[in-house]
Design a protein around this motif. Structure first.
Motif, PDB file in Angstrom:
ATOM      1  N   GLY A  26     -47.545 -35.528  14.001  1.00 53.90           N
ATOM      2  CA  GLY A  26     -47.351 -35.967  12.630  1.00 53.90           C
ATOM      3  C   GLY A  26     -48.054 -35.092  11.621  1.00 53.90           C
ATOM      4  O   GLY A  26     -47.520 -34.792  10.554  1.00 53.90           O
ATOM      5  N   GLN A  32     -48.717 -31.941  11.848  1.00 50.60           N
ATOM      6  CA  GLN A  32     -47.999 -30.669  11.699  1.00 50.60           C
ATOM      7  C   GLN A  32     -46.865 -30.809  10.680  1.00 50.60           C
ATOM      8  O   GLN A  32     -46.698 -29.979   9.781  1.00 50.60           O
ATOM      9  CB  GLN A  32     -47.452 -30.227  13.061  1.00 50.60           C
ATOM     10  CG  GLN A  32     -48.532 -29.795  14.029  1.00 50.60           C
ATOM     11  CD  GLN A  32     -47.997 -29.543  15.432  1.00 50.60           C
ATOM     12  OE1 GLN A  32     -46.935 -30.056  15.805  1.00 50.60           O
ATOM     13  NE2 GLN A  32     -48.725 -28.767  16.208  1.00 50.60           N
ATOM     14  N   THR A  33     -46.082 -31.871  10.822  1.00 52.60           N
ATOM     15  CA  THR A  33     -44.994 -32.114   9.870  1.00 52.60           C
ATOM     16  C   THR A  33     -45.542 -32.406   8.479  1.00 52.60           C
ATOM     17  O   THR A  33     -45.024 -31.913   7.478  1.00 52.60           O
ATOM     18  CB  THR A  33     -44.126 -33.295  10.347  1.00 52.60           C
ATOM     19  OG1 THR A  33     -43.640 -33.029  11.659  1.00 52.60           O
ATOM     20  CG2 THR A  33     -42.948 -33.516   9.405  1.00 52.60           C
ATOM     21  N   LEU A  76     -46.597 -29.277   6.640  1.00 54.78           N
ATOM     22  CA  LEU A  76     -45.424 -28.519   6.199  1.00 54.78           C
ATOM     23  C   LEU A  76     -44.811 -29.140   4.945  1.00 54.78           C
ATOM     24  O   LEU A  76     -44.479 -28.429   3.975  1.00 54.78           O
ATOM     25  CB  LEU A  76     -44.387 -28.488   7.329  1.00 54.78           C
ATOM     26  CG  LEU A  76     -43.114 -27.684   7.062  1.00 54.78           C
ATOM     27  CD1 LEU A  76     -43.427 -26.193   7.028  1.00 54.78           C
ATOM     28  CD2 LEU A  76     -42.061 -27.980   8.128  1.00 54.78           C
ATOM     29  N   ILE A  77     -44.684 -30.455   4.911  1.00 54.48           N
ATOM     30  CA  ILE A  77     -44.061 -31.137   3.769  1.00 54.48           C
ATOM     31  C   ILE A  77     -44.961 -31.085   2.535  1.00 54.48           C
ATOM     32  O   ILE A  77     -44.477 -30.884   1.422  1.00 54.48           O
ATOM     33  CB  ILE A  77     -43.724 -32.598   4.128  1.00 54.48           C
ATOM     34  CG1 ILE A  77     -42.788 -32.649   5.339  1.00 54.48           C
ATOM     35  CG2 ILE A  77     -43.070 -33.288   2.940  1.00 54.48           C
ATOM     36  CD1 ILE A  77     -41.482 -31.898   5.158  1.00 54.48           C
ATOM     37  N   LYS A  89     -33.886 -31.862  10.759  1.00 58.20           N
ATOM     38  CA  LYS A  89     -34.557 -30.744  11.446  1.00 58.20           C
ATOM     39  C   LYS A  89     -35.846 -31.203  12.114  1.00 58.20           C
ATOM     40  O   LYS A  89     -36.123 -30.874  13.282  1.00 58.20           O
ATOM     41  CB  LYS A  89     -34.832 -29.631  10.441  1.00 58.20           C
ATOM     42  CG  LYS A  89     -35.605 -28.446  11.019  1.00 58.20           C
ATOM     43  CD  LYS A  89     -37.049 -28.460  10.566  1.00 58.20           C
ATOM     44  CE  LYS A  89     -37.818 -27.283  11.091  1.00 58.20           C
ATOM     45  NZ  LYS A  89     -39.220 -27.263  10.674  1.00 58.20           N
ATOM     46  N   GLU A  90     -36.682 -31.973  11.390  1.00 60.96           N
ATOM     47  CA  GLU A  90     -37.942 -32.439  11.951  1.00 60.96           C
ATOM     48  C   GLU A  90     -37.723 -33.433  13.093  1.00 60.96           C
ATOM     49  O   GLU A  90     -38.504 -33.462  14.052  1.00 60.96           O
ATOM     50  CB  GLU A  90     -38.814 -33.061  10.854  1.00 60.96           C
ATOM     51  CG  GLU A  90     -39.400 -32.059   9.883  1.00 60.96           C
ATOM     52  CD  GLU A  90     -40.262 -31.021  10.574  1.00 60.96           C
ATOM     53  OE1 GLU A  90     -41.030 -31.391  11.487  1.00 60.96           O
ATOM     54  OE2 GLU A  90     -40.164 -29.829  10.217  1.00 60.96           O
ATOM     55  N   GLY A 101     -39.143 -32.912  16.725  1.00 54.86           N
ATOM     56  CA  GLY A 101     -39.878 -33.989  17.381  1.00 54.86           C
ATOM     57  C   GLY A 101     -39.242 -34.397  18.702  1.00 54.86           C
ATOM     58  O   GLY A 101     -39.942 -34.663  19.682  1.00 54.86           O
ATOM     59  N   ALA A 103     -42.819 -37.566  13.498  1.00 55.20           N
ATOM     60  CA  ALA A 103     -42.040 -36.606  12.716  1.00 55.20           C
ATOM     61  C   ALA A 103     -41.433 -37.283  11.488  1.00 55.20           C
ATOM     62  O   ALA A 103     -41.455 -36.729  10.383  1.00 55.20           O
ATOM     63  CB  ALA A 103     -40.949 -35.985  13.592  1.00 55.20           C
ATOM     64  N   GLY A 137     -44.219 -38.055   9.064  1.00 60.52           N
ATOM     65  CA  GLY A 137     -44.697 -36.824   8.453  1.00 60.52           C
ATOM     66  C   GLY A 137     -43.837 -36.363   7.297  1.00 60.52           C
ATOM     67  O   GLY A 137     -44.313 -35.692   6.377  1.00 60.52           O
ATOM     68  N   VAL A 138     -42.554 -36.727   7.325  1.00 60.44           N
ATOM     69  CA  VAL A 138     -41.647 -36.391   6.224  1.00 60.44           C
ATOM     70  C   VAL A 138     -41.743 -37.425   5.118  1.00 60.44           C
ATOM     71  O   VAL A 138     -41.905 -37.089   3.936  1.00 60.44           O
ATOM     72  CB  VAL A 138     -40.185 -36.281   6.721  1.00 60.44           C
ATOM     73  CG1 VAL A 138     -39.233 -36.111   5.541  1.00 60.44           C
ATOM     74  CG2 VAL A 138     -40.040 -35.126   7.698  1.00 60.44           C
TER      75      VAL A 138
END
Length: 445
Positions: free
Chosen positions: A327, A329-330, A333-334, A354-355, A359, A399, A402-403
Motif C-alpha cells: 500500500g 508503494q502505491t 506514487l499517487i 493498472k495498480e 497488486g 493497492a 493506496g489509490v
C-alpha cells in the motif's frame, strides 16, 4: 576551498576551534553563507550560539535567510538588539519576506524602516499574498519595455548590468499589463527597426500571482526559460519567478512532503528543545495509538480462533507487513502524482486498473511463496492456503487503498502526505487481520 562540513562540525563540537570569536571569524570568513548556515544547524545549541558570535557581521543576514525557521529563531533571540541596525543595513524586500515568520514585530518594523521606498512597495505587494502563492515570492529585477519598443531599445537595455537568470524581455502596455515575452538571443539577429512584438514567443507561459508555489515552480522548471512573468488579477506585470527561486521552492515543497509523511515539521531543528520536539511528535503518536487499538479490537474478535490455532498469531505480522508495504508503494506514487498535477479524474480509472493489476501480480507471486513457506514451517496444508488467500486479498486491497486514500484526502483539502500513511496502515492492518483470521476460523476450526 571549503573544508568538508563533517570535519568542521567535529572541530567545533570537540572545541578544538576554541571559543575565541576571532579564531572563529578566521575559520568562517572564506566560507559562503549556505555553508555557514548548514554548519550552524548541525551544532548543539550551546556551540551554535558561540559560533554565531564569530560569524562575520556582513554575512549574518544572508546566513539567517538560508537557515530553517527553528534554528534561525534561536539565533535571532540570542542576538543583541543593538546589532540589528548593522545586520539590516543591506536588507531588501525578499530577505525580509524570508525572515518574516521568524522575526518579532519590533525587528520587522526596524527592518521595514531600513528599506527604501521601492523595496517597501515590493514588500507591501508581496504580503498581500500568502506564502503558499507565487505572488509572495516574485523577483522584481527584470527587463521591461513598452509593447511598441523596437529592437534598438532592447539592445540598449541589454548594455546595462543584467539581473541574474534574465534571458527574456517583458513587454507591457501603458497600463503595465503584460503583453509579450521576447527572448534576448533573438535581438542579435534582427534589424534594429524591427518591432519587438514581432519576435515575441507565441506560447510563453504566464504565472498568475495566486497560483500555488509548487505548481508555478514546476512550470518554470519545464519552460526552458530562466524565469517566467508573474501577473496579478488585472494582468499587470508584478515580477517574475526565476529558476533559482523555483528550485528552492520545489525543494522545500518535497522536503515538507517527506517530513509530513512522518508527522513532522520540515523546519524542526536537529537540536530543538526536548519538550518542543516531544510536543510536535506527540500528536501523530497519539493518532497512531488510536489506530493500533482499532486494529487490536478487530483481532480481539477472533480470540477463540487464536487460542486454538497458535500458528495464526505467529503469521499475523507477515500478512500486515506485506499489505502495508504494498500500500505504501502505491500511496507514494499517487501522492507524487497529485503534487505534480498528474493525477486527475480523467486518468483515475486507468490508474486504478493498472495498480490493481500490479497488486494482483505481486499478490499471486508472494502469496504462493508465503503459502509454501507456511506449509513447510507448520506442515499444515490448510494453513498455507489460508495465508496464501489472505496475502493475495490484502495486497489487492492495499493497492486500492493506496489509490483512493490520497485522492479522497486531497479532495477534502487534507494533505495526503501528512495523514495518508496513517490511514493506509490502519486499512491494510484491519483488512489483513480480518481476512487472515476470518479465513482461519472458516478453514481451520
Amino acid at each position: 576551498m571549503a573544508e568538508p562540513l563533517p570535519d568542521l562540525i567535529e572541530e567545533f563540537v570537540t572545541d578544538s576551534m576554541g571559543d575565541d570569536p576571532a579564531v572563529i571569524l578566521t575559520a568562517l570568513s572564506s566560507q559562503d553563507t549556505v555553508y555557514i548556515a548548514s554548519l550552524l544547524e548541525s551544532l548543539p545549541v550551546e556551540r551554535r550560539l558561540i559560533i554565531w558570535e564569530g560569524v562575520p557581521r556582513d554575512k549574518k543576514l544572508s546566513v539567517l535567510v538560508e537557515m530553517r525557521s527553528d534554528p534561525r529563531e534561536i539565533l535571532i533571540d540570542a542576538t543583541a538588539h543593538h546589532e540589528w541596525a548593522s545586520i539590516f543595513s543591506d536588507i531588501d524586500a525578499e530577505d525580509l519576506l524570508e525572515l518574516l515568520d521568524s522575526l518579532p514585530t519590533k525587528l520587522v518594523d526596524l527592518a521595514y524602516q531600513t528599506l527604501d521606498s521601492q523595496e517597501r512597495k515590493y514588500f507591501r505587494e508581496a504580503t498581500q499574498f500568502p506564502d503558499s502563492q507565487v505572488g509572495h515570492w516574485v523577483n522584481h529585477e527584470l527587463l521591461v519595455l513598452p509593447a511598441n519598443a523596437k529592437v534598438r531599445e532592447g539592445l540598449r537595455l541589454l548594455r546595462r548590468e543584467l539581473p541574474q537568470h534574465c534571458d527574456s524581455i517583458y513587454l507591457v502596455n501603458r497600463s503595465g499589463q503584460f503583453s509579450a515575452l521576447v527572448k534576448v538571443n533573438k535581438l542579435f539577429a534582427a534589424q534594429e527597426h524591427t518591432s519587438l512584438v514581432q519576435l515575441a514567443e507565441e506560447s510563453a507561459a504566464i504565472l498568475d500571482a495566486t497560483e500555488e508555489v509548487s505548481t508555478a515552480s514546476l512550470q518554470v522548471q519545464r519552460s526552458g526559460l530562466s524565469a517566467l512573468p508573474v501577473v496579478d488579477e488585472n494582468s499587470k506585470l508584478i515580477g517574475r519567478l526565476d529558476i533559482t527561486s523555483a528550485s528552492e521552492l520545489i525543494n522545500e515543497f518535497y522536503e515538507r512532503q517527506v517530513m509530513a509523511s512522518a508527522g513532522m515539521d520540515e523546519d524542526e531543528d536537529l537540536f530543538s528543545p526536548v519538550a518542543k520536539s516531544a510536543r510536535n511528535r506527540a500528536l501523530w503518536l497519539g493518532i497512531n495509538l488510536l489506530t493500533a487499538f482499532l486494529a487490536s479490537w478487530f483481532i480481539g474478535l477472533f480470540e477463540a480462533t487464536l487460542q486454538q490455532v497458535v500458528a495464526l498469531a505467529v503469521l499475523m505480522p507477515v500478512v500486515a507487513s506485506m499489505g502495508g508495504i504494498a500500500g505504501s508503494q502505491t500511496l507514494t506514487l499517487i501522492v507524487r502524482g497529485l503534487a505534480l498535477g498528474q493525477v486527475t479524474s480523467a486518468n483515475m480509472r486507468a490508474l486504478m486498473v493498472k495498480e490493481l493489476k500490479v497488486g494482483g501480480v505481486n499478490g499471486v507471486i508472494w502469496a504462493l511463496v508465503i503459502g509454501v513457506v507456511a506449509y513447510f514451517w507448520f506442515t499444515d496444508v490448510l494453513l498455507g492456503v489460508v495465508i496464501c488467500l489472505a496475502i493475495l486479498f490484502n495486497i489487492v486491497a492495499a493497492a486500492l487503498a493506496g489509490v483512493f486514500v490520497p485522492v479522497i484526502l486531497d479532495k477534502l483539502k487534507i494533505d495526503p502526505a501528512l495523514s495518508g500513511s496513517v490511514i493506509l496502515t490502519t486499512v491494510t492492518d484491519i483488512v489483513g487481520f480480518v481476512a487472515f483470521l476470518g479465513l482461519g476460523s472458516l478453514f481451520l476450526l
